[in-house]
Design a protein around this motif. Sequence first.
Motif, PDB file in Angstrom:
ATOM      1  N   ALA A 153       0.803  -1.223   0.000  1.00  0.00           N
ATOM      2  CA  ALA A 153       0.000   0.000   0.000  1.00  0.00           C
ATOM      3  C   ALA A 153       0.834   1.271   0.000  1.00  0.00           C
ATOM      4  CB  ALA A 153      -0.933   0.007   1.205  1.00  0.00           C
ATOM      5  N   GLY A 154       2.119   1.164   0.320  1.00  0.00           N
ATOM      6  CA  GLY A 154       2.972   2.339   0.340  1.00  0.00           C
ATOM      7  C   GLY A 154       4.281   2.004   1.010  1.00  0.00           C
ATOM      8  N   THR A 155       5.264   2.848   0.819  1.00  0.00           N
ATOM      9  CA  THR A 155       6.536   2.672   1.508  1.00  0.00           C
ATOM     10  C   THR A 155       6.661   3.597   2.700  1.00  0.00           C
ATOM     11  OG1 THR A 155       7.590   4.212  -0.035  1.00  0.00           O
ATOM     12  CG2 THR A 155       7.713   1.861  -0.586  1.00  0.00           C
ATOM     13  N   THR A 156       5.738   4.558   2.802  1.00  0.00           N
ATOM     14  CA  THR A 156       5.725   5.483   3.931  1.00  0.00           C
ATOM     15  C   THR A 156       4.356   5.434   4.613  1.00  0.00           C
ATOM     16  OG1 THR A 156       4.882   7.372   2.666  1.00  0.00           O
ATOM     17  CG2 THR A 156       7.280   7.013   2.656  1.00  0.00           C
ATOM     18  N   VAL A 157       4.309   5.963   5.822  1.00  0.00           N
ATOM     19  CA  VAL A 157       3.039   6.004   6.547  1.00  0.00           C
ATOM     20  C   VAL A 157       2.033   6.876   5.813  1.00  0.00           C
ATOM     21  CG1 VAL A 157       1.923   6.720   8.693  1.00  0.00           C
ATOM     22  CG2 VAL A 157       4.141   5.556   8.770  1.00  0.00           C
ATOM     23  N   ILE A 174      -1.665   5.672   4.615  1.00  0.00           N
ATOM     24  CA  ILE A 174      -2.918   6.302   5.053  1.00  0.00           C
ATOM     25  C   ILE A 174      -3.772   6.684   3.848  1.00  0.00           C
ATOM     26  CG2 ILE A 174      -3.909   8.335   6.172  1.00  0.00           C
ATOM     27  CD1 ILE A 174      -2.881   6.268   8.140  1.00  0.00           C
ATOM     28  N   ASN A 175      -3.150   7.191   2.805  1.00  0.00           N
ATOM     29  CA  ASN A 175      -3.895   7.534   1.596  1.00  0.00           C
ATOM     30  C   ASN A 175      -4.536   6.295   0.971  1.00  0.00           C
ATOM     31  OD1 ASN A 175      -3.343  10.288   1.733  1.00  0.00           O
ATOM     32  ND2 ASN A 175      -1.474  10.114   0.521  1.00  0.00           N
ATOM     33  N   SER A 176      -3.817   5.170   0.989  1.00  0.00           N
ATOM     34  CA  SER A 176      -4.366   3.923   0.458  1.00  0.00           C
ATOM     35  C   SER A 176      -5.543   3.452   1.308  1.00  0.00           C
ATOM     36  CB  SER A 176      -3.279   2.840   0.426  1.00  0.00           C
ATOM     37  OG  SER A 176      -2.248   3.167  -0.478  1.00  0.00           O
ATOM     38  N   ILE A 177      -5.433   3.619   2.619  1.00  0.00           N
ATOM     39  CA  ILE A 177      -6.528   3.221   3.513  1.00  0.00           C
ATOM     40  C   ILE A 177      -7.754   4.085   3.269  1.00  0.00           C
ATOM     41  CG2 ILE A 177      -7.263   3.060   5.926  1.00  0.00           C
ATOM     42  CD1 ILE A 177      -4.316   2.440   6.610  1.00  0.00           C
ATOM     43  N   ARG A 178      -7.547   5.385   3.052  1.00  0.00           N
ATOM     44  CA  ARG A 178      -8.674   6.276   2.766  1.00  0.00           C
ATOM     45  C   ARG A 178      -9.459   5.792   1.540  1.00  0.00           C
ATOM     46  NH1 ARG A 178      -5.188  10.934   3.793  1.00  0.00           N
ATOM     47  NH2 ARG A 178      -5.724  11.867   5.803  1.00  0.00           N
ATOM     48  N   ILE A 211      -3.217   6.647  12.210  1.00  0.00           N
ATOM     49  CA  ILE A 211      -4.578   6.127  12.028  1.00  0.00           C
ATOM     50  C   ILE A 211      -5.552   6.960  12.851  1.00  0.00           C
ATOM     51  CG2 ILE A 211      -6.108   4.188  12.587  1.00  0.00           C
ATOM     52  CD1 ILE A 211      -3.795   2.310  11.819  1.00  0.00           C
ATOM     53  N   HIS A 212      -5.174   7.216  14.092  1.00  0.00           N
ATOM     54  CA  HIS A 212      -6.044   8.001  14.980  1.00  0.00           C
ATOM     55  C   HIS A 212      -6.183   9.439  14.493  1.00  0.00           C
ATOM     56  CE1 HIS A 212      -7.859   9.658  18.553  1.00  0.00           C
ATOM     57  NE2 HIS A 212      -6.850  10.510  18.671  1.00  0.00           N
ATOM     58  N   PHE A 251     -15.915  -6.077   5.494  1.00  0.00           N
ATOM     59  CA  PHE A 251     -14.734  -6.481   4.738  1.00  0.00           C
ATOM     60  C   PHE A 251     -13.529  -5.698   5.227  1.00  0.00           C
ATOM     61  CE2 PHE A 251     -11.709  -7.366   1.561  1.00  0.00           C
ATOM     62  CZ  PHE A 251     -12.070  -8.605   1.064  1.00  0.00           C
ATOM     63  N   CYS A 252     -12.424  -6.420   5.377  1.00  0.00           N
ATOM     64  CA  CYS A 252     -11.173  -5.822   5.851  1.00  0.00           C
ATOM     65  C   CYS A 252     -10.039  -6.248   4.922  1.00  0.00           C
ATOM     66  CB  CYS A 252     -10.887  -6.276   7.283  1.00  0.00           C
ATOM     67  SG  CYS A 252      -9.358  -5.594   7.988  1.00  0.00           S
ATOM     68  N   THR A 253      -9.278  -5.291   4.455  1.00  0.00           N
ATOM     69  CA  THR A 253      -8.128  -5.586   3.599  1.00  0.00           C
ATOM     70  C   THR A 253      -6.845  -5.562   4.429  1.00  0.00           C
ATOM     71  OG1 THR A 253      -9.191  -4.679   1.621  1.00  0.00           O
ATOM     72  CG2 THR A 253      -6.794  -4.819   1.605  1.00  0.00           C
ATOM     73  N   TYR A 254      -6.030  -6.594   4.243  1.00  0.00           N
ATOM     74  CA  TYR A 254      -4.728  -6.674   4.913  1.00  0.00           C
ATOM     75  C   TYR A 254      -3.763  -5.791   4.128  1.00  0.00           C
ATOM     76  CZ  TYR A 254      -0.820  -8.944   7.374  1.00  0.00           C
ATOM     77  OH  TYR A 254       0.295  -9.212   8.147  1.00  0.00           O
ATOM     78  N   VAL A 255      -3.322  -4.704   4.769  1.00  0.00           N
ATOM     79  CA  VAL A 255      -2.582  -3.643   4.086  1.00  0.00           C
ATOM     80  C   VAL A 255      -1.123  -3.634   4.547  1.00  0.00           C
ATOM     81  CG1 VAL A 255      -2.396  -1.151   3.782  1.00  0.00           C
ATOM     82  CG2 VAL A 255      -4.648  -2.239   3.780  1.00  0.00           C
TER      83      VAL A 255
END
Length: 324
Positions: free
Chosen positions: A33-37, A41-45, A83-84, A265-269
Motif C-alpha cells: 500500500a505504500g513505503t511510507t506512513v 494512510i492515503n491507500s486506507i482512505r 490512524i487516529h 470487509f477488511c483488507t490486509y494492508v
Amino acid sequence: MLKGVFISLSQNQLLTTAAKKYGLKLGAQTVVAGTTVEETINSIRKLNALGISATVDNLGEYSIEREEALEAKASILEVIESIHTNGVDAHISLKPTQLGLDIDYDFCYENLLEIVAAASKYNMHINIDMEDYDHLQPSFDLMDDLLKEYDNVGTVIQAYFDRAQDDLEKYKDLRMRIVKGAYKEPIEYAFQTKEDIDENFIKLIEYHLLHGKFTSIATHDHRIIDQVKKFVKENNIPNDKFEFQMLYGFRKDMQVDLAKQGYNFCTYVPFGDDWYAYFMRRLAERPQNLNLVVKQVFNKRTNTAIGVLAGALALKTLVNKKKK
C-alpha cells in the motif's frame, strides 16, 4: 512443488535485499500500500471510501538486532498515531519476530506491551500474526501475558496445524483471524494436502462463527466464501459477528463486491519496502494467487509460475549489474 519453490524464494536473502531496492521498478506497489506512513494512510482512505476497513502490517520479520526491533516498534507506533489522527478505519497486525522474539522474550513482550497500550488509548485492535511452528507457542504465550493487562488483542489460527481446533476453543472469546497457513511445516504437526487443510479451515470457521466473539475469515477462495455465506444464512449469524479478509492488491473486484453486498470487509494492508518475502509466502499459501496479481507485479504478459521465477531472475540480474 510450487509451495516449496515460493517458500525457497521467500527465504533468499539476495532476492529480498534486491527487492527492497528495486521493488517499485518491478511493480511492488500493486501488492504494497505504500513505503511510507503517509502513502499507506492515503491507500486506507481509498479503501474506506469503498466501505472497506484495513489491518495494517509494517513489513518485516525475524529481527536479530535490538535496534532493528526498536525501529519496527517506532514505525508501528507512528502508524497507530497516524490512524487516529487521520480518523481512518484501520487497526494493526504485527509479527512478534519483527519485535524481537528471536532476541529475547521479555524484550519482545515489552515492545508489544507498549504498542498494545498505545492502541488501547484509541480503542484500536492489535492482531498478533502467527508465523512458523517454532514461534507458535511463544506467540500464544505473549498474547496470554498481554491479555492480563489489555483486552484489545487477538491472533491468528492456522488451519494446517493439527492443534488448531484446540487453540481455537481455548481462545474462542477473542477476536480471531482464521487462515489456511503460509509456511511449509512438517507432517508431524501439520496437514499436508489441500483437501485436508481446506476441510479443517471450514471446520474452524464454522466453529468460531457459532461459538466465537468475532471471526475474520481470511481467504481469496470464492468457493469457501460462498460456503460461508450459505452457512451464516442457514444459522442466522448476524453480519456484525464476522468479516471477510483479503490481501491488498488481490481480487480487488471481489473485495468491493462483498462490501457492497453488506458484508464487513477488511483488507490486509502491508507497507514498507520489505515486500518480497511477504509476497512469496502469499503465493506459497495459495498458489492460485499467482494468477491474481503476478501479471501486474512482474510482467503484463505473464500469469504463470514463470512470471515469479522471471521476477527472481530479474532481481538477480539487477544485483549482478550493480556489482559490475
